[in-house]
Write a protein that holds these residues in place. Structure first.
Motif, PDB file in Angstrom:
ATOM      1  N   GLU A 164       0.900  -1.217  -0.060  1.00 44.75           N
ATOM      2  CA  GLU A 164       0.074  -0.009   0.066  1.00 44.75           C
ATOM      3  C   GLU A 164       0.824   1.139  -0.103  1.00 44.75           C
ATOM      4  OE1 GLU A 164      -4.256  -0.071   0.674  1.00 44.75           O
ATOM      5  OE2 GLU A 164      -3.059  -0.925  -0.791  1.00 44.75           O
ATOM      6  N   HIS A 165       2.100   1.268   0.787  1.00 46.70           N
ATOM      7  CA  HIS A 165       2.783   2.331   0.777  1.00 46.70           C
ATOM      8  C   HIS A 165       4.051   2.313  -0.176  1.00 46.70           C
ATOM      9  CE1 HIS A 165       0.072   3.175   3.931  1.00 46.70           C
ATOM     10  NE2 HIS A 165       0.191   2.229   4.454  1.00 46.70           N
ATOM     11  N   GLY A 166       4.112   1.536  -1.175  1.00 42.14           N
ATOM     12  CA  GLY A 166       5.199   1.383  -2.046  1.00 42.14           C
ATOM     13  C   GLY A 166       5.900   0.369  -1.468  1.00 42.14           C
ATOM     14  N   GLY A 167       7.223  -0.168  -1.999  1.00 47.43           N
ATOM     15  CA  GLY A 167       7.968  -1.289  -1.574  1.00 47.43           C
ATOM     16  C   GLY A 167       7.593  -2.484  -1.858  1.00 47.43           C
ATOM     17  N   PRO A 168       8.239  -3.550  -1.454  1.00 49.68           N
ATOM     18  CA  PRO A 168       8.247  -4.854  -1.908  1.00 49.68           C
ATOM     19  C   PRO A 168       6.836  -5.487  -1.355  1.00 49.68           C
ATOM     20  CG  PRO A 168       9.847  -4.856  -0.070  1.00 49.68           C
ATOM     21  CD  PRO A 168       9.382  -3.614  -0.417  1.00 49.68           C
ATOM     22  N   PRO A 169       6.400  -6.654  -2.236  1.00 45.80           N
ATOM     23  CA  PRO A 169       5.235  -7.467  -1.716  1.00 45.80           C
ATOM     24  C   PRO A 169       5.722  -8.362  -0.368  1.00 45.80           C
ATOM     25  CG  PRO A 169       6.213  -8.419  -3.720  1.00 45.80           C
ATOM     26  CD  PRO A 169       7.173  -6.814  -3.377  1.00 45.80           C
ATOM     27  N   PRO A 170       4.977  -8.892   0.340  1.00 52.33           N
ATOM     28  CA  PRO A 170       5.302  -9.797   1.459  1.00 52.33           C
ATOM     29  C   PRO A 170       6.078 -10.923   0.990  1.00 52.33           C
ATOM     30  CG  PRO A 170       2.978 -10.027   0.910  1.00 52.33           C
ATOM     31  CD  PRO A 170       3.427  -8.756  -0.005  1.00 52.33           C
ATOM     32  N   ALA A 171       6.971 -11.366   1.989  1.00 50.87           N
ATOM     33  CA  ALA A 171       8.023 -12.430   1.623  1.00 50.87           C
ATOM     34  C   ALA A 171       7.298 -13.513   2.378  1.00 50.87           C
ATOM     35  CB  ALA A 171       9.281 -12.117   2.274  1.00 50.87           C
TER      36      ALA A 171
END
Ligand code: FAD
Length: 279
Positions: free
Chosen positions: A35-42
């Motif tokens: 939602e706030h940019g950055g990578p998807p969950p690992a």
């Protein structure tokens, strides 16, 4: 960017729903976005990996409930969540009507299932809400490590909610009634050798198992994990908790903000709640 800590880190879209048993609906999502940019969950945390799931409601204001990441399929970007149809509540009601295209939110996945390397036997115990975690734990057993026998005890209201679980010939699978869950777990915990016990279910059952392991048997905290997944008649409890007043709420907040280890925090929280008649 200002990030509200109690807002979902990820969003996802429902692509499929199906019943895995009479009262268990599997909701599959994909299109998982931060939602706030950055990578998807690992994916790939412990088998009891869970998150806060923001559920769509008819009035348009999502509500958060906790659910287990039943299965990740990174190759297709899919995630399964199994929701029990237990009666009333925003999550269970959504599970009954969930449709392709519904959008959910969820926060960072985390989990607790970590049997130490010298474990000689494992007990996985809980009610229907623990089935997703137990199913995943069993599926993700390390096939390269020496096999450790697992006893699975699951309490169901309705035998139509039994699932096929990937147990092996050295494992034992026991289906019980809800009123038998604590006593059956208690009996299994007496097994000789170095065990590991994982229990999740209704809060008062959890407290009974936790008291057995922590206070009666005094097992080291590395050898067990207990979690209250839901509370019977939670509306009445919530009302009594609110009525208990700000002083109790502040003291509990202090306990959970302290530097003490998690089990000591829980001991103190239990003492405070018991003193207020909330346990
Ligand atoms: C870490 C964690 C992982 C979890 N994983 C799963 C999962 O994978 N699948 C799953 O189905 N649940 C799971 N749960 C349990 C789930 O979060 C609760 O059952 C939750 O209360 C459901 O929300 P609701 O909106 O349906 O009902 P709520 O609004 O919370 O409650 C409404 C009413 O229903 C009652 N109620 C709530 N849950 C149950 C229940 N299970 N049986 C009978 N009555 C109930 C309450 O006492 C209350 O009276 C998990 C909980 C935790 C903490």
């Amino acid at each position: 960017v200002t990030v509200d800590l109690d807002s979902p880190a990820y969003s996802a879209r429902v692509i499929r729903t199906r019943h895995v048993s009479a009262h268990m609906v599997r909701v599959t999502v994909n299109d998982i976005r931060a939602e706030h940019g950055g990578p998807p969950p690992a994916p790939g945390g412990p088998g009891d990996e869970f998150f806060g799931l923001w559920i769509p409601t008819p009035d348009g204001r999502p509500v958060k409930r906790y659910y287990t990441a039943r299965a990740w399929r990174p190759e297709t970007g899919e995630l399964d969540v199994d929701l029990l149809l237990h009666g009333h509540g925003p999550a269970t009601e959504w599970a009954a009507r969930a449709a392709v295209g519904d959008v959910v939110g969820f926060d960072e996945p985390r989990g607790h299932y970590r049997p130490p390397a010298d474990t000689e036997w494992i007990v996985l115990s809980g009610d229907a809400t623990a089935l997703p975690a137990i199913g995943r734990i069993l599926e993700e057993r390390d096939a390269t490590a020496p096999p450790v026998p697992v006893t699975v005890v699951i309490a169901l209201d309705d035998a139509a909610d039994r699932q096929q679980l990937p147990v092996s010939s050295i494992d034992t699978l026991i289906w019980v009634r809800p009123d038998e869950l604590v006593s059956r777990t208690r009996a299994l915990v007496q097994t000789p050798g170095t065990g590991y016990v994982w229990f999740s279910g209704e809060a008062s059952d959890m407290r009974a198992v936790r008291a057995l392991l922590r206070r009666e048997l005094r097992w080291p905290t590395s050898r067990w994990m207990t979690m209250g997944y839901w509370r019977r008649d939670s509306e009445a409890w919530d009302a009594r908790y609110r009525a208990a007043g700000a002083q109790l709420h502040e003291r509990l907040a202090e306990v959970f903000a302290s530097e003490q280890d998690e089990q000591l925090q829980l001991d103190h929280a239990e003492e405070l709640l018991r003193a207020e008649g909330l346990l």
